[in-house]
Design a protein around this motif. Structure first.
Motif, mmCIF file in Angstrom:
data_model
loop_
_atom_site.group_PDB
_atom_site.id
_atom_site.type_symbol
_atom_site.label_atom_id
_atom_site.label_comp_id
_atom_site.label_asym_id
_atom_site.label_seq_id
_atom_site.Cartn_x
_atom_site.Cartn_y
_atom_site.Cartn_z
ATOM 1 N N ALA A 5 0.934 -1.101 -0.021
ATOM 2 C CA ALA A 5 -0.020 0.025 -0.062
ATOM 3 C C ALA A 5 0.871 1.145 0.047
ATOM 4 C CB ALA A 5 -0.792 -0.099 1.052
ATOM 5 N N ALA A 6 2.024 1.059 0.634
ATOM 6 C CA ALA A 6 2.901 2.414 0.646
ATOM 7 C C ALA A 6 3.292 2.655 -0.806
ATOM 8 C CB ALA A 6 4.207 2.171 1.751
ATOM 9 N N SER A 7 3.399 1.649 -1.820
ATOM 10 C CA SER A 7 3.831 1.950 -2.913
ATOM 11 C C SER A 7 2.669 2.025 -4.010
ATOM 12 C CB SER A 7 4.756 0.894 -3.549
ATOM 13 O OG SER A 7 6.344 1.074 -2.569
ATOM 14 N N GLY A 8 1.414 2.117 -3.555
ATOM 15 C CA GLY A 8 0.380 1.933 -4.256
ATOM 16 C C GLY A 8 0.265 0.655 -5.035
ATOM 17 N N ILE A 9 0.584 -0.334 -4.758
ATOM 18 C CA ILE A 9 0.514 -1.608 -5.144
ATOM 19 C C ILE A 9 -0.771 -2.442 -4.509
ATOM 20 C CG2 ILE A 9 1.690 -3.805 -5.483
ATOM 21 C CD1 ILE A 9 4.440 -2.182 -5.660
ATOM 22 N N THR A 10 -1.388 -3.343 -5.521
ATOM 23 C CA THR A 10 -2.530 -3.998 -5.218
ATOM 24 C C THR A 10 -1.961 -5.468 -5.325
ATOM 25 O OG1 THR A 10 -4.286 -2.599 -6.095
ATOM 26 C CG2 THR A 10 -4.475 -5.007 -5.685
ATOM 27 N N LEU A 11 -2.325 -6.386 -4.194
ATOM 28 C CA LEU A 11 -2.019 -7.767 -4.270
ATOM 29 C C LEU A 11 -3.233 -8.664 -4.765
ATOM 30 C CD1 LEU A 11 -0.549 -8.156 -0.687
ATOM 31 C CD2 LEU A 11 0.896 -7.667 -2.693
ATOM 32 N N ALA A 12 -3.197 -9.518 -5.610
ATOM 33 C CA ALA A 12 -4.113 -10.211 -6.320
ATOM 34 C C ALA A 12 -3.750 -11.602 -5.861
ATOM 35 C CB ALA A 12 -4.561 -10.074 -7.882
ATOM 36 N N LEU A 13 -4.694 -12.407 -5.150
ATOM 37 C CA LEU A 13 -4.339 -13.837 -4.999
ATOM 38 C C LEU A 13 -4.992 -14.771 -5.838
ATOM 39 C CD1 LEU A 13 -4.980 -13.505 -0.784
ATOM 40 C CD2 LEU A 13 -2.864 -12.870 -2.260
ATOM 41 N N GLU A 14 -4.147 -15.524 -6.206
ATOM 42 C CA GLU A 14 -4.434 -16.495 -7.279
ATOM 43 C C GLU A 14 -4.852 -17.794 -6.548
ATOM 44 O OE1 GLU A 14 -3.224 -18.458 -11.552
ATOM 45 O OE2 GLU A 14 -1.729 -17.389 -10.081
ATOM 46 N N PHE A 15 -6.129 -18.289 -6.299
ATOM 47 C CA PHE A 15 -6.468 -19.336 -5.914
ATOM 48 C C PHE A 15 -6.168 -20.454 -6.972
ATOM 49 C CE2 PHE A 15 -10.672 -18.218 -7.890
ATOM 50 C CZ PHE A 15 -10.881 -19.142 -8.398
ATOM 51 N N CYS A 16 -5.432 -21.700 -6.669
ATOM 52 C CA CYS A 16 -5.185 -22.685 -7.732
ATOM 53 C C CYS A 16 -6.038 -23.997 -7.211
ATOM 54 C CB CYS A 16 -3.781 -22.925 -7.365
ATOM 55 S SG CYS A 16 -2.671 -21.341 -8.186
ATOM 56 N N ASN A 17 -5.722 -24.840 -8.271
ATOM 57 C CA ASN A 17 -6.545 -26.110 -7.945
ATOM 58 C C ASN A 17 -5.784 -26.916 -6.862
ATOM 59 O OD1 ASN A 17 -4.350 -28.456 -9.055
ATOM 60 N ND2 ASN A 17 -4.481 -26.673 -10.677
ATOM 61 N N ARG A 18 -6.311 -27.926 -6.463
ATOM 62 C CA ARG A 18 -6.127 -28.884 -5.268
ATOM 63 C C ARG A 18 -4.513 -29.369 -5.425
ATOM 64 N NH1 ARG A 18 -10.911 -32.690 -5.829
ATOM 65 N NH2 ARG A 18 -11.763 -30.844 -6.804
ATOM 66 N N TYR A 19 -4.382 -29.567 -6.598
ATOM 67 C CA TYR A 19 -2.752 -29.931 -6.720
ATOM 68 C C TYR A 19 -1.707 -29.128 -6.692
ATOM 69 C CZ TYR A 19 -5.828 -33.491 -8.642
ATOM 70 O OH TYR A 19 -7.076 -34.668 -8.757
ATOM 71 N N GLU A 20 -1.938 -27.715 -6.518
ATOM 72 C CA GLU A 20 -1.135 -26.497 -6.543
ATOM 73 C C GLU A 20 -1.185 -25.865 -5.391
ATOM 74 O OE1 GLU A 20 -0.973 -24.250 -10.292
ATOM 75 O OE2 GLU A 20 -1.380 -26.339 -11.174
#
Length: 290
Positions: free
Chosen positions: A139-154
């Protein structure tokens, strides 16, 4: 706002030497994309200054994605492993910032690979605490985190949109979003439409990967593209849509093994990338997206 169309760097190259970076960035621009998604799996090997100069030269935007290794898994119960994971995430964040990007996505919350059991309560808490910590730095750098959900094998931490939204609610940071990937959705979701609607309704639809069911050329597998593009149009999504495809033609030292890229699904990456962009744009237009 128009969609920002991106392509994953591993379509072009498995490394990020000056020659590889120039090839990947020039090829991305040549194919007509707006953005390249770099993959600083080991961020200590990325030259952010060089990357920023090449991006400016070719008029491209950038995002970054990564997945953690066993010895940097922030969902571990081992505090030393979690500490190393936080250090790797912070370094990747710096690479993205110094390259000029504003979205860090992917499997930021766990190791990328098959686990032998479900996530533990302590491990899940460690993961959520690490993401909250990273989100504050971002947030201090104006950056967003986007969490990628993955399939059960990953991963064993989040496998569906709803699990991702629940995880984000526990983290409770405004710059943490959900990253939807059609390849994983095709394995784990019961409805593409409902998944998109749920993320949008929560105000957390932040990043999209378009990948085919076999990770090859778009339109040659079993993804319900009309449904997916229709859902994005319905909710008014206007963010980044990045094409992701993997083949043994282009090999990354660790990621190719982590993702089990054993087959050669394509050899002509230039044609693959151009046709993917055309497929995506036509699909969105058919759904009514201007």
């Amino acid at each position: 706002m128009p969609i920002t169309h991106g392509v994953h760097a591993l379509v072009w190259t498995g490394g990020w030497s000056p020659d590889e970076a120039r090839h990947a960035i020039a090829s991305t621009a040549e194919a007509g994309y707006d953005l390249i998604e770099i993959a600083p799996i080991d961020p200590t090997g990325f030259d952010a200054g060089m990357t920023a100069r090449l991006l400016e030269e070719h008029g491209l935007q950038v995002s970054a994605s990564l997945g953690l290794s066993e010895d940097t898994d922030v969902s571990s119960e081992d505090p030393d492993i979690v500490a190393r994971g936080r250090e790797r995430l912070a370094t990747a964040l710096s690479v993205l910032r110094d390259s000029g990007g504003s979205v860090l996505c992917g499997v930021l919350y766990s190791r990328l690979g098959k686990y032998s059991g479900p996530a533990t309560e302590r491990g899940r808490a460690n993961s959520q605490e690490a993401i909250a910590w990273l989100a504050d730095r971002a947030a201090a750098s104006g950056i967003t985190l986007a969490l990628e959900f993955c399939n059960r094998y990953e991963t064993n931490v989040i496998n569906t949109t709803q699990e991702t939204l629940d995880f984000i609610a526990a983290v409770d940071r405004p710059n943490v979003m959900a990253h939807l990937d059609t390849y994983h959705m095709n394995i784990e979701e019961h409805s593409f439409t409902e998944a998109v609607r749920a993320a949008a309704a929560a105000g957390r639809l932040g990043y999209v990967h378009v990948g085919e069911s076999h990770r090859g050329a778009l339109g040659t597998g079993t993804i319900p593209w009309a449904e997916f593009f229709g859902a994005l149009t319905e909710v008014g999504y206007d963010g980044i849509v990045t094409f992701e495809s993997f083949s043994s033609e282009v090999v990354h030292r660790t990621l190719s093994n982590d993702l089990a890229i054993w087959r050669n699904l394509w050899t002509d990456n230039r044609t693959l990338a151009r046709e993917a962009l055309d497929f995506t744009k036509r699909g969105l237009a058919a759904a009514g997206r201007p």
